[in-house]
Design a protein around this motif. Structure first.
Motif, PDB file in Angstrom:
ATOM      1  N   PRO A   8       0.752  -1.034   0.001  1.00 50.49           N
ATOM      2  CA  PRO A   8       0.109   0.049   0.011  1.00 50.49           C
ATOM      3  C   PRO A   8       1.034   1.239   0.128  1.00 50.49           C
ATOM      4  N   LEU A   9       2.057   1.147   0.249  1.00 51.38           N
ATOM      5  CA  LEU A   9       2.804   2.178   0.329  1.00 51.38           C
ATOM      6  C   LEU A   9       3.515   2.904  -0.906  1.00 51.38           C
ATOM      7  N   GLN A  10       2.994   1.624  -2.068  1.00 56.55           N
ATOM      8  CA  GLN A  10       3.691   2.193  -3.311  1.00 56.55           C
ATOM      9  C   GLN A  10       2.427   2.593  -4.203  1.00 56.55           C
ATOM     10  N   VAL A  11       1.222   2.660  -3.792  1.00 56.38           N
ATOM     11  CA  VAL A  11       0.083   3.026  -4.610  1.00 56.38           C
ATOM     12  C   VAL A  11      -0.324   4.115  -3.900  1.00 56.38           C
ATOM     13  N   PHE A  12      -0.788   5.147  -4.525  1.00 57.13           N
ATOM     14  CA  PHE A  12      -1.376   6.611  -4.045  1.00 57.13           C
ATOM     15  C   PHE A  12      -2.412   6.901  -5.048  1.00 57.13           C
ATOM     16  N   GLU A  13      -3.500   7.101  -4.367  1.00 57.38           N
ATOM     17  CA  GLU A  13      -4.706   7.647  -5.261  1.00 57.38           C
ATOM     18  C   GLU A  13      -4.385   8.982  -5.202  1.00 57.38           C
ATOM     19  N   ILE A  22       2.417  13.495  -1.618  1.00 53.19           N
ATOM     20  CA  ILE A  22       2.511  12.716  -0.506  1.00 53.19           C
ATOM     21  C   ILE A  22       3.511  11.339  -0.755  1.00 53.19           C
ATOM     22  N   GLY A  23       2.919  10.911  -2.075  1.00 56.81           N
ATOM     23  CA  GLY A  23       3.775   9.686  -2.774  1.00 56.81           C
ATOM     24  C   GLY A  23       5.173  10.098  -2.912  1.00 56.81           C
ATOM     25  N   LEU A  24       5.564  11.127  -3.556  1.00 54.47           N
ATOM     26  CA  LEU A  24       6.876  11.701  -3.831  1.00 54.47           C
ATOM     27  C   LEU A  24       7.590  12.059  -2.548  1.00 54.47           C
ATOM     28  N   GLU A  25       7.078  12.272  -1.454  1.00 50.61           N
ATOM     29  CA  GLU A  25       7.656  12.818   0.024  1.00 50.61           C
ATOM     30  C   GLU A  25       8.153  11.324   0.475  1.00 50.61           C
ATOM     31  N   SER A  26       7.231  10.430   0.320  1.00 45.46           N
ATOM     32  CA  SER A  26       7.588   8.953   0.896  1.00 45.46           C
ATOM     33  C   SER A  26       8.765   8.348   0.292  1.00 45.46           C
ATOM     34  N   PHE A  27       9.057   8.812  -0.997  1.00 45.49           N
ATOM     35  CA  PHE A  27      10.282   8.115  -1.656  1.00 45.49           C
ATOM     36  C   PHE A  27      11.190   9.400  -1.765  1.00 45.49           C
ATOM     37  N   SER A  28      11.323  10.199  -1.102  1.00 44.10           N
ATOM     38  CA  SER A  28      12.296  11.349  -1.159  1.00 44.10           C
ATOM     39  C   SER A  28      13.566  10.729  -0.859  1.00 44.10           C
ATOM     40  N   PHE A  33      14.028   5.731  -8.017  1.00 42.43           N
ATOM     41  CA  PHE A  33      12.684   4.992  -8.125  1.00 42.43           C
ATOM     42  C   PHE A  33      11.846   5.633  -9.472  1.00 42.43           C
ATOM     43  N   ARG A  34      11.051   4.787  -9.719  1.00 42.06           N
ATOM     44  CA  ARG A  34       9.989   5.073 -10.901  1.00 42.06           C
ATOM     45  C   ARG A  34       8.690   5.494 -10.657  1.00 42.06           C
ATOM     46  N   VAL A  35       8.050   6.167 -11.246  1.00 45.60           N
ATOM     47  CA  VAL A  35       6.622   6.413 -11.186  1.00 45.60           C
ATOM     48  C   VAL A  35       5.989   5.864 -12.296  1.00 45.60           C
ATOM     49  N   LEU A  36       4.785   5.712 -12.031  1.00 50.05           N
ATOM     50  CA  LEU A  36       3.928   4.978 -12.990  1.00 50.05           C
ATOM     51  C   LEU A  36       2.379   5.993 -12.541  1.00 50.05           C
ATOM     52  N   VAL A  37       2.051   6.772 -13.692  1.00 47.59           N
ATOM     53  CA  VAL A  37       0.849   7.504 -13.540  1.00 47.59           C
ATOM     54  C   VAL A  37      -0.322   6.951 -14.248  1.00 47.59           C
ATOM     55  N   ALA A  50       4.672  18.469  -9.707  1.00 50.80           N
ATOM     56  CA  ALA A  50       4.920  17.929  -8.291  1.00 50.80           C
ATOM     57  C   ALA A  50       6.430  17.452  -8.417  1.00 50.80           C
ATOM     58  N   ILE A  51       6.819  16.669  -9.282  1.00 50.49           N
ATOM     59  CA  ILE A  51       8.193  16.287  -9.363  1.00 50.49           C
ATOM     60  C   ILE A  51       9.173  17.497  -9.577  1.00 50.49           C
ATOM     61  N   GLU A  52       8.924  18.312 -10.519  1.00 52.85           N
ATOM     62  CA  GLU A  52       9.625  19.466 -10.825  1.00 52.85           C
ATOM     63  C   GLU A  52       9.777  20.490  -9.732  1.00 52.85           C
ATOM     64  N   ARG A  53       8.596  20.549  -8.650  1.00 53.37           N
ATOM     65  CA  ARG A  53       8.845  21.374  -7.890  1.00 53.37           C
ATOM     66  C   ARG A  53       9.659  20.972  -6.692  1.00 53.37           C
ATOM     67  N   ARG A  54       9.804  19.608  -6.456  1.00 49.16           N
ATOM     68  CA  ARG A  54      10.744  19.033  -5.396  1.00 49.16           C
ATOM     69  C   ARG A  54      11.983  19.016  -5.911  1.00 49.16           C
ATOM     70  N   ASN A  55      12.295  19.305  -6.955  1.00 50.36           N
ATOM     71  CA  ASN A  55      13.828  19.552  -7.170  1.00 50.36           C
ATOM     72  C   ASN A  55      14.855  18.469  -6.974  1.00 50.36           C
TER      73      ASN A  55
END
Length: 180
Positions: A8-13, A22-28, A33-37, A50-55
């Motif tokens: 459940p920690l890998q799937v974010f609604e 919240i998902g990007l923070e948990s993998f910071s 890591f890779r993202v599947l949208v 969101a990825i861009e803002r996290r730098n």
């Protein structure tokens, strides 16, 4: 194939209450890591913003399961225009394809919009990330523009369009023959 965990920690609604942050923070703290949208152009843009803002030092690659209405970005990146389990492949094949896919760079840029009052002071400032890709509608418009341009050139030099196109084709073929 890489191991896919169904934690459940890998799937974010994504919803109005919870965005991609919240998902990007948990993998910071995870180096790679890779993202599947799963969504359309708007959802993908939301995640990319969101990825861009996290730098991130090394931004994660993003794959798409096209579940939106237009899915232009997904089509351009050759992930397809829609997903159905009846496409003959299924989810496990799709996940294997994602695992083996090459990373493609996407042209994105940031636009700063400043709203000034009548005295010239900035009242509001907003940033917007934009992507550069051509979808089907743009290709269609470019095609129509090209046809209109060729028609205008043909009529301006007093040729009928079919004769003009045949002459253009003849020149192209002769150039091709000279280079082979």
């Amino acid at each position: 194939m890489a191991e896919f965990l169904n934690s459940p920690l890998q799937v974010f609604e994504l919803s109005d209450l919870q965005g991609p942050d919240i998902g990007l923070e948990s993998f910071s703290k995870v180096r790679y890591f890779r993202v599947l949208v799963c969504g359309g152009d708007g959802t993908v843009a939301w995640v990319l913003d969101a990825i861009e803002r996290r730098n991130f030092e090394s931004p994660p690659p993003v794959a798409i399961i096209p579940l939106g209405t237009g899915n232009d970005l997904s089509r351009v990146l050759q992930w397809g225009g829609g997903f159905s389990k009846f496409d003959g492949h299924g989810l496990s094949t799709l996940l294997q394809d994602i695992d083996q896919a090459a990373v493609t760079m996407l042209d994105r840029w940031k636009v700063n919009i400043k709203e000034e009052n009548s005295e010239g002071y900035i009242e509001r400032e907003q940033s917007k990330f934009m992507m550069n890709y051509l979808g089907r509608a743009m290709k269609l418009l470019l095609g129509i523009f090209f046809i209109n341009l060729v028609s205008q050139i043909a009529s301006s030099i007093c040729y009928s369009l079919p004769i003009f196109l045949l002459q253009v084709l003849d020149v192209m073929l002769s150039l091709h023959m000279n280079f082979t």
